[in-house]
Design an enzyme around this catalytic site. Structure first.
Site, PDB file in Angstrom:
ATOM      1  N   GLY B 153      53.500  69.009  66.031  1.00 18.74           N
ATOM      2  CA  GLY B 153      52.968  68.501  67.285  1.00 18.74           C
ATOM      3  C   GLY B 153      53.993  68.577  68.394  1.00 18.74           C
ATOM      4  O   GLY B 153      55.201  68.721  68.157  1.00 18.74           O
ATOM      5  N   CYS B 154      53.516  68.465  69.633  1.00 20.70           N
ATOM      6  CA  CYS B 154      54.401  68.594  70.794  1.00 20.70           C
ATOM      7  C   CYS B 154      55.379  67.426  70.872  1.00 20.70           C
ATOM      8  O   CYS B 154      56.589  67.633  70.967  1.00 20.70           O
ATOM      9  CB  CYS B 154      53.579  68.716  72.073  1.00 20.70           C
ATOM     10  SG  CYS B 154      52.303  67.450  72.282  1.00 20.70           S
ATOM     11  N   TYR B 155      54.853  66.203  70.811  1.00 19.16           N
ATOM     12  CA  TYR B 155      55.754  65.046  70.855  1.00 19.16           C
ATOM     13  C   TYR B 155      56.716  65.041  69.668  1.00 19.16           C
ATOM     14  O   TYR B 155      57.916  64.803  69.841  1.00 19.16           O
ATOM     15  CB  TYR B 155      54.953  63.742  70.866  1.00 19.16           C
ATOM     16  CG  TYR B 155      54.239  63.406  72.148  1.00 19.16           C
ATOM     17  CD1 TYR B 155      54.932  63.232  73.341  1.00 19.16           C
ATOM     18  CD2 TYR B 155      52.862  63.201  72.175  1.00 19.16           C
ATOM     19  CE1 TYR B 155      54.270  62.884  74.519  1.00 19.16           C
ATOM     20  CE2 TYR B 155      52.196  62.847  73.342  1.00 19.16           C
ATOM     21  CZ  TYR B 155      52.902  62.689  74.511  1.00 19.16           C
ATOM     22  OH  TYR B 155      52.249  62.332  75.666  1.00 19.16           O
TER      23      TYR B 155
END
Lengths: 350, 350, 350, 350
Positions: B153-155
């Site tokens: 995921g990005c975070y």
């Protein structure tokens, strides 16, 4: 001149704090602006620099001259940079004016702390001693009939309104406080710099002055006063690509067992008679746009049972509740007027 | 068709992840895009929806049909929403394709954790077991010759790259980790909603899903693996009025005595052979614009001796290192190619 | 140093034009940057001012010294302000370098016109005479083997690509041309000013230099050349609160009867072999984001039968096709290379 | 309920026009909002959808029911989409309410023109005939004691205020008028769409509905009335990546010899007693931020002696002077009150 009104002068009228004071004071029933003052632009019509004020305030800018100002005003707002107010404010006081200072120069009671964080000389000690810190919603805060009010900083206002009730109630482990604060770019003022250069800051999110911001000792001074012992906090500042708004996101370890609704109830009680603090319902957190252009501070909570921490989200408009709005609120309280005079602006949404 | 190249299909080509995959793969020497797939827009020319791709990718969108895709591609990127990939990915695998999945569906090893945070059914257990989590810079991470890679995921990417070296070295008290993360609005995807509505989000800074974001267990799963015992973190997500970029600001109590330069040296060592992680010099923290459009993750540090805490600032472009770029990096590693193929984009500044 | 590559120096490397040249030249197979030059920051590492270039271009900035530059470079890009190039360019030429000039100093053939619009002295006449105006897609334009190319202005590029085919075909009444041009703020450069100050320009749309912009005679010089008689135009410039992008909206009275599809066909024919101009289908007009970060110019049309006027919409990225990208395109054409080398960047969308 | 105040209902209270009416009416001394109405959200507290109104307007949304509304209100603002007002307004009128309509449904006197441009059925002819077009600063415009006022469109307001004095004076060749208009994104309303999707519109400048916008016949109807013969104009609409603001840039051939100061004098005379129109000094053109949040329309001029054309720049806040503000101004004039009541807001700058 209307003899029933207080005559007000604004020093630093060509900065954003000064312009915002003018915007709000147009709606104030008991105030007349009699002098707009700028060290750098004396003699020029105000609306030359700010065409948005054309036909609203058709005055020429005055220079800095405390005696001349005292002849035409009763109260002066000093929306000047830190390091400038420290020498200007005494002049205005000695000339007989009441002063509400928007710089940070008179907020810290301890000269050495000031000099450590601000990196220049502190004002004379007697003025520091006299200045009353004007965080309007702080319990016990009283500025009525004072002649020198030090208006709180933008970050400290958002942060302290978010922390004080919980700290005072003993629900927060004050050694655990971490504050992640974000501000719109107008907080950096009207002086040009690469940081505030459009193409650099637009579409950008940027951290600055980590652990070094001069608002840290201001926050700690208030919290230490609340708990009666020294408090130190971790405090980060970041720039958001927008003009106005501050969000202070605060983290702390919870002492005891308190649900989100408990926190909401605690804060609603603390601020029960305060018109400018709004506490959100459970599951709802404020965004900066919801207070833009207004004097509100909106606060929401998230309890994390997995980690035992509280997250507190507090938002203000940095130029209003964080500067000009709170300064006018302090004027109202100084004069014994109703606190909301001139300040009933609805947030500008969207 | 070029027989020396890998044939690649992209599912979800009309979303931002899909479009970004197309942008980067144009520069990839060993890849040919043979199918762009969209469940909703099958049959339409790609450049009708995205005129910026006119004369660059002049293909029609294909529908979702694993067998048909397997006839024209070797590898498929599934840039589909969570809950969709869980059923699509097995079809593509069974049709003989290799899959790099950009949804969150195959990241969590534990089905019940998945269902608790994602609020819908987990994929079948054997696929969860097979999927390799592709955080490229994680020590020991190996995806070569795998047939199912789960792209992080990005975070979690921004956060874990900022935390892993410190946690692994034992310099961080892992019970003290607080993560304040901020994302540009493209992270919310191309589906319209009031949250992503221009007038609502512009000039706004907004907190959401506090303590509830589905990336929390992903971060905890990796950190728990690093330290060998369960780690829980406080994690906040916030939207910034900009299109691209994530900053993850991380706070933790330092174990031992380590100067800022020590932290810099530790991270430079950990990432010494990793081309996409850049560690800043002392006193310099990255801003999101400095990685925009590129696959870099930039990291900086601030040690606060007053509180004994470290602040770590990590930035990525959410659509690149946080999605399409890392997916292509995983493709390169899966195939045994040089890791930077197709990814040497310089950040677009300003 | 790679002996098979052209050695390139960039003067004005700390401006946005210079930085954008560096971004694109990283992808150019036949070029090696051997010197980045800044009059003001000589000696400093490039990545100190631009951390986004860390690990990409790890050079120190050189000072302005034509002889020293000639010892290490074959070609120099002068991305300097107008009034600076006029004296610098002759030095570089005399030192034996080829020059591609991005300032406006060598675009106007007539010294007195230059001085009227630019408000300072024109370059020496022999250099004006030698300079070849490099509007790459202009019919008959040829820069191969020239030693001084004057790169077109950003507004003229968008505008002339939108007008030339129609004017040449005689479909436009050239006495009726009105150009309403809009630019992102990066066009104002990296020097700080109140106009480019974030809080002033954000959420603002602003007209400037109406009828006075120095790009007016540049546009008129080209159009006059096309029709063989003097052309004067009305031209307005406006700033848009975004970093990159120009839209030139052009209005003119149509001569003859031509449908929208006729216009589309005319322009597609004119630009049939030009890889960087894209003509939109009927009913579709380009937006600036659809070319952002790329060297494309996209053009669309609206015929108004009620008024007999054509509206032409032309967009570019001001820093790419309007500056660095076209300059590299000119380099490619000067050297006889394929025109698209180093320039095949897909627009960064969203 | 305060018996000395007019009771006002707002239909479409959950749109931006409705919310802006609420913002301004809070400051109106003679108005009390007694009903906020939404077809879609009936029964919900207003502040659930708009937390920024918490503690300001603590009412529940009513449904659409003309008889019920007539029991609690005297006047209704219909801030509803075109095509909805056409059937709603007659219901409110027949129930005995006065109506100020912010949709476009009652602006065009000719049903067939309406249907050609709006693409749906026109309201019944008797209502079209009765409706008074409320462009407040138009010479001879009179709405006092009317029961149905049609509030002008946002683009027509900015445009007509910029054109009327010049056209009426015969200084403008009305066959030459070209209008290049730009709007902030809030003009597209609160309904979600890809056009208003943040990541699509941010950092973008976009043309739409060229020659097709339904505000074209509204502008032409007024100008034709001024000159006494049919006027057709070229009119372009474009979206600016900002929330609020319209700039209308107008071009026309000058008839006769008139200097910039002549134009300024002409307009100052025309608007001499109109508090909301401000004419700029020579060489100064308004930007949208200079009227943001206020009811002002600011106008500036540029005469081009080379081409014989005038360029007129007119700016408003589309939600204020272009919608809610002018509607309240119409209320004031309908009631015979002072025109500025509730509208003395200073522009919010920066």
């Amino acid at each position: 001149m209307n003899p029933t009104k207080q005559r007000v002068a604004i020093v630093g009228s060509t900065g954003y704090g000064g312009v915002e004071l003018i915007r709000f004071l147009q709606h104030h029933p008991h105030v007349e602006i009699t002098s707009v003052i700028s060290a750098s632009s004396s003699g020029a019509p105000m609306s030359d620099q700010f065409p948005h004020l054309d036909s609203i305030i058709d005055m020429e800018l005055d220079g800095v001259d405390a005696v001349a100002t005292a002849a035409k005003a009763d109260i002066v707002f000093t929306a000047t940079p830190s390091g400038v107010s420290s020498t200007l404010v005494p002049q205005y006081l000695e000339a007989g004016l009441k002063v509400i200072d928007l710089s940070g120069d008179f907020r810290l009671k301890d000269s050495s702390t000031y000099e450590q964080w601000y990196k220049h000389d502190a004002p004379e000690a007697n003025y520091l001693a006299e200045a009353v810190y004007g965080l309007c919603e702080q319990k016990g805060n009283d500025v009525q009939d004072q002649r020198l009010i030090s208006n709180p900083g933008c970050y400290p206002t958002a942060t302290l309104l978010g922390l004080m009730p919980g700290v005072e109630a003993g629900w927060i482990d004050h050694s655990s406080i971490i504050i992640d604060a974000k501000s719109g770019v107008s907080g950096a003022g009207r002086g040009t710099s690469l940081t505030s250069h459009y193409a650099e800051m637009n579409e950008n999110f940027k951290a600055y002055k980590l652990n070094k911001h001069q608002h840290i000792p201001e926050i700690e001074q208030v919290l230490s006063g609340v708990v009666g012992e020294p408090v130190v906090v971790t405090f980060s500042t970041q720039l958001v690509p927008m003009t106005r708004g501050i969000m202070s996101t605060m983290y702390a370890t919870i002492k005891g067992q308190h649900s989100e609704q408990d926190w909401i109830d605690l804060y609603r009680e603390y601020y029960s008679d305060r018109p400018f603090v709004r506490i959100r319902k459970q599951g709802n957190w404020p965004s900066t746009k919801e207070v833009a252009g207004s004097n509100y501070c909106d606060i929401g909570f998230a309890v994390d049972e997995r980690t035992g921490r509280i997250t507190i989200v507090s938002v203000i408009d940095n130029l209003v509740k964080g500067a000009a709005g709170q300064a006018i609120q302090n004027l109202n309280r100084m004069m014994g007027w109703e606190e909301t005079l001139g300040l009933k602006m609805v947030p500008v949404y969207p």
